[in-house]
Motif scaffolding. Sequence first.
Motif, PDB file in Angstrom:
ATOM      1  N   ARG A 107       9.299  -8.097   5.034  1.00 16.15           N
ATOM      2  CA  ARG A 107       8.468  -8.873   5.838  1.00 16.15           C
ATOM      3  C   ARG A 107       7.303  -8.514   6.076  1.00 16.15           C
ATOM      4  NH1 ARG A 107      12.605 -10.941   5.052  1.00 16.15           N
ATOM      5  NH2 ARG A 107      13.986 -12.352   6.725  1.00 16.15           N
ATOM      6  N   PHE A 108       6.985  -7.072   6.058  1.00 12.23           N
ATOM      7  CA  PHE A 108       5.495  -6.489   6.242  1.00 12.23           C
ATOM      8  C   PHE A 108       4.724  -6.258   4.917  1.00 12.23           C
ATOM      9  CE2 PHE A 108       7.308  -3.690   9.800  1.00 12.23           C
ATOM     10  CZ  PHE A 108       6.254  -4.335  10.880  1.00 12.23           C
ATOM     11  N   GLY A 109       5.531  -6.895   3.700  1.00 12.36           N
ATOM     12  CA  GLY A 109       4.700  -6.775   2.439  1.00 12.36           C
ATOM     13  C   GLY A 109       4.502  -5.172   2.050  1.00 12.36           C
ATOM     14  N   VAL A 110       5.380  -4.324   2.551  1.00  8.62           N
ATOM     15  CA  VAL A 110       5.338  -2.785   2.109  1.00  8.62           C
ATOM     16  C   VAL A 110       6.783  -2.415   1.484  1.00  8.62           C
ATOM     17  CG1 VAL A 110       3.443  -2.265   3.687  1.00  8.62           C
ATOM     18  CG2 VAL A 110       5.662  -2.077   4.214  1.00  8.62           C
ATOM     19  N   THR A 165      -2.605  -6.279  13.537  1.00  9.77           N
ATOM     20  CA  THR A 165      -1.672  -5.387  12.631  1.00  9.77           C
ATOM     21  C   THR A 165      -1.537  -6.145  11.240  1.00  9.77           C
ATOM     22  OG1 THR A 165      -0.987  -4.295  14.669  1.00  9.77           O
ATOM     23  CG2 THR A 165       0.315  -4.062  12.499  1.00  9.77           C
ATOM     24  N   HIS A 166      -1.299  -7.309  11.096  1.00 13.14           N
ATOM     25  CA  HIS A 166      -0.774  -7.858  10.028  1.00 13.14           C
ATOM     26  C   HIS A 166      -1.781  -8.006   8.970  1.00 13.14           C
ATOM     27  CE1 HIS A 166       2.783  -9.342  11.976  1.00 13.14           C
ATOM     28  NE2 HIS A 166       2.465 -10.091  12.804  1.00 13.14           N
ATOM     29  N   ASP A 167      -3.057  -8.348   9.146  1.00  7.33           N
ATOM     30  CA  ASP A 167      -4.210  -8.139   8.471  1.00  7.33           C
ATOM     31  C   ASP A 167      -4.334  -6.839   7.729  1.00  7.33           C
ATOM     32  OD1 ASP A 167      -4.612 -11.138   8.949  1.00  7.33           O
ATOM     33  OD2 ASP A 167      -5.978 -10.638  10.344  1.00  7.33           O
ATOM     34  N   ALA A 168      -4.215  -5.949   8.806  1.00 11.36           N
ATOM     35  CA  ALA A 168      -4.650  -4.455   8.483  1.00 11.36           C
ATOM     36  C   ALA A 168      -3.252  -4.172   7.410  1.00 11.36           C
ATOM     37  CB  ALA A 168      -4.195  -3.482   9.638  1.00 11.36           C
ATOM     38  N   LEU A 169      -2.037  -4.608   7.385  1.00 14.62           N
ATOM     39  CA  LEU A 169      -0.818  -4.099   6.549  1.00 14.62           C
ATOM     40  C   LEU A 169      -1.546  -4.668   5.378  1.00 14.62           C
ATOM     41  CD1 LEU A 169       1.971  -4.512   8.920  1.00 14.62           C
ATOM     42  CD2 LEU A 169       0.967  -2.354   7.940  1.00 14.62           C
ATOM     43  N   ARG A 170      -1.750  -5.911   5.509  1.00 13.28           N
ATOM     44  CA  ARG A 170      -2.157  -6.539   4.248  1.00 13.28           C
ATOM     45  C   ARG A 170      -3.579  -5.894   3.365  1.00 13.28           C
ATOM     46  NH1 ARG A 170      -1.813 -11.611   7.241  1.00 13.28           N
ATOM     47  NH2 ARG A 170       0.315 -12.426   7.132  1.00 13.28           N
ATOM     48  N   ALA A 171      -4.246  -5.292   4.147  1.00 12.71           N
ATOM     49  CA  ALA A 171      -5.386  -4.745   3.568  1.00 12.71           C
ATOM     50  C   ALA A 171      -5.214  -3.415   3.135  1.00 12.71           C
ATOM     51  CB  ALA A 171      -6.590  -4.774   4.663  1.00 12.71           C
ATOM     52  N   VAL A 172      -3.881  -2.597   3.181  1.00 14.52           N
ATOM     53  CA  VAL A 172      -3.782  -1.557   2.602  1.00 14.52           C
ATOM     54  C   VAL A 172      -2.400  -1.432   1.950  1.00 14.52           C
ATOM     55  CG1 VAL A 172      -3.469   0.888   3.327  1.00 14.52           C
ATOM     56  CG2 VAL A 172      -4.962  -0.417   4.877  1.00 14.52           C
ATOM     57  N   PRO A 173      -2.688  -1.780   0.666  1.00 17.02           N
ATOM     58  CA  PRO A 173      -1.376  -1.956  -0.252  1.00 17.02           C
ATOM     59  C   PRO A 173      -0.665  -0.385  -0.306  1.00 17.02           C
ATOM     60  CG  PRO A 173      -3.421  -1.864  -1.583  1.00 17.02           C
ATOM     61  CD  PRO A 173      -3.732  -1.799  -0.071  1.00 17.02           C
ATOM     62  N   ALA A 174       0.718  -0.730  -0.447  1.00 14.62           N
ATOM     63  CA  ALA A 174       1.713   0.481  -0.400  1.00 14.62           C
ATOM     64  C   ALA A 174       1.408   1.264  -1.926  1.00 14.62           C
ATOM     65  CB  ALA A 174       3.110   0.065  -0.124  1.00 14.62           C
TER      66      ALA A 174
END
Length: 262
Positions: free
Chosen positions: A93-96, A37-46
Amino acid sequence: MELGSAHDGATAPRQASGGTRAEDAPRVPDQARGEHTHDALRAVPATSPEPGVRRTVRRHSVRGQVLDALRTALVSGELVPGEVYSGPALGERFGVSATPVREAMQQLVLEGAVEVVPNRGFRVAERTARDLSELAEVRALIEVPVMLRLARTVAADRWAQLRPLAEATATAAAHGDLAAYADHDRAFHGALLGLSGNRQLVLVADDLHRRAQWPLVGAPRTVRAELVADAAEHSALLDALIAGDLPVVRSLVRQHFTGGAG
């Protein structure tokens, strides 16, 4: 990546009121539904969507990933019952941005996992042994009669096709991966009930099952042996269904869904 608590923001030390220091804040697991999930979150910017992709679609994608991560953290107990978490702190924390976090939290509100605390954030629901007992009773009322009916009508080869799902629960149990086990457990039960052809039944049962997986207040952490024993019941149930052994099926489903014998 850590989850921030609304009690203290991202970096404030622990207060007498029960706040959480940044270094003590629970961490979101690396996997949610079998994905990083972390990698996926980083891969999809807000922000800054790709050409031709609508911003609303990308925001929904981020929301879904955040929702998966939050659900995983709920099951693992890393989102602590009774604790309040703020959207901005979680978003950091999520970078979003806080928006997809709040949207995901609103879904969890509908599911009964958290409640809104005005001007502070979201409090993780505190469940008791009575809550769990009531959920087990409702699940039994829905699932046991359906399983007994299916045991008399579904062909052996269709039950055999579900073997990989049972094996997936066993693998997660052997690794002591509570979050992965929760996902595979629901997938297995959903596939069993799916043979009824009733989609509404599957949706209702899955919602009840998900609620039953949240940890109790003050309960000890689920140990690997408990997961292994539960997964073994899945394989035993499939063996009985394939063999057409109705008395054993009846005993196993009642024991598995209600915790009672016979």
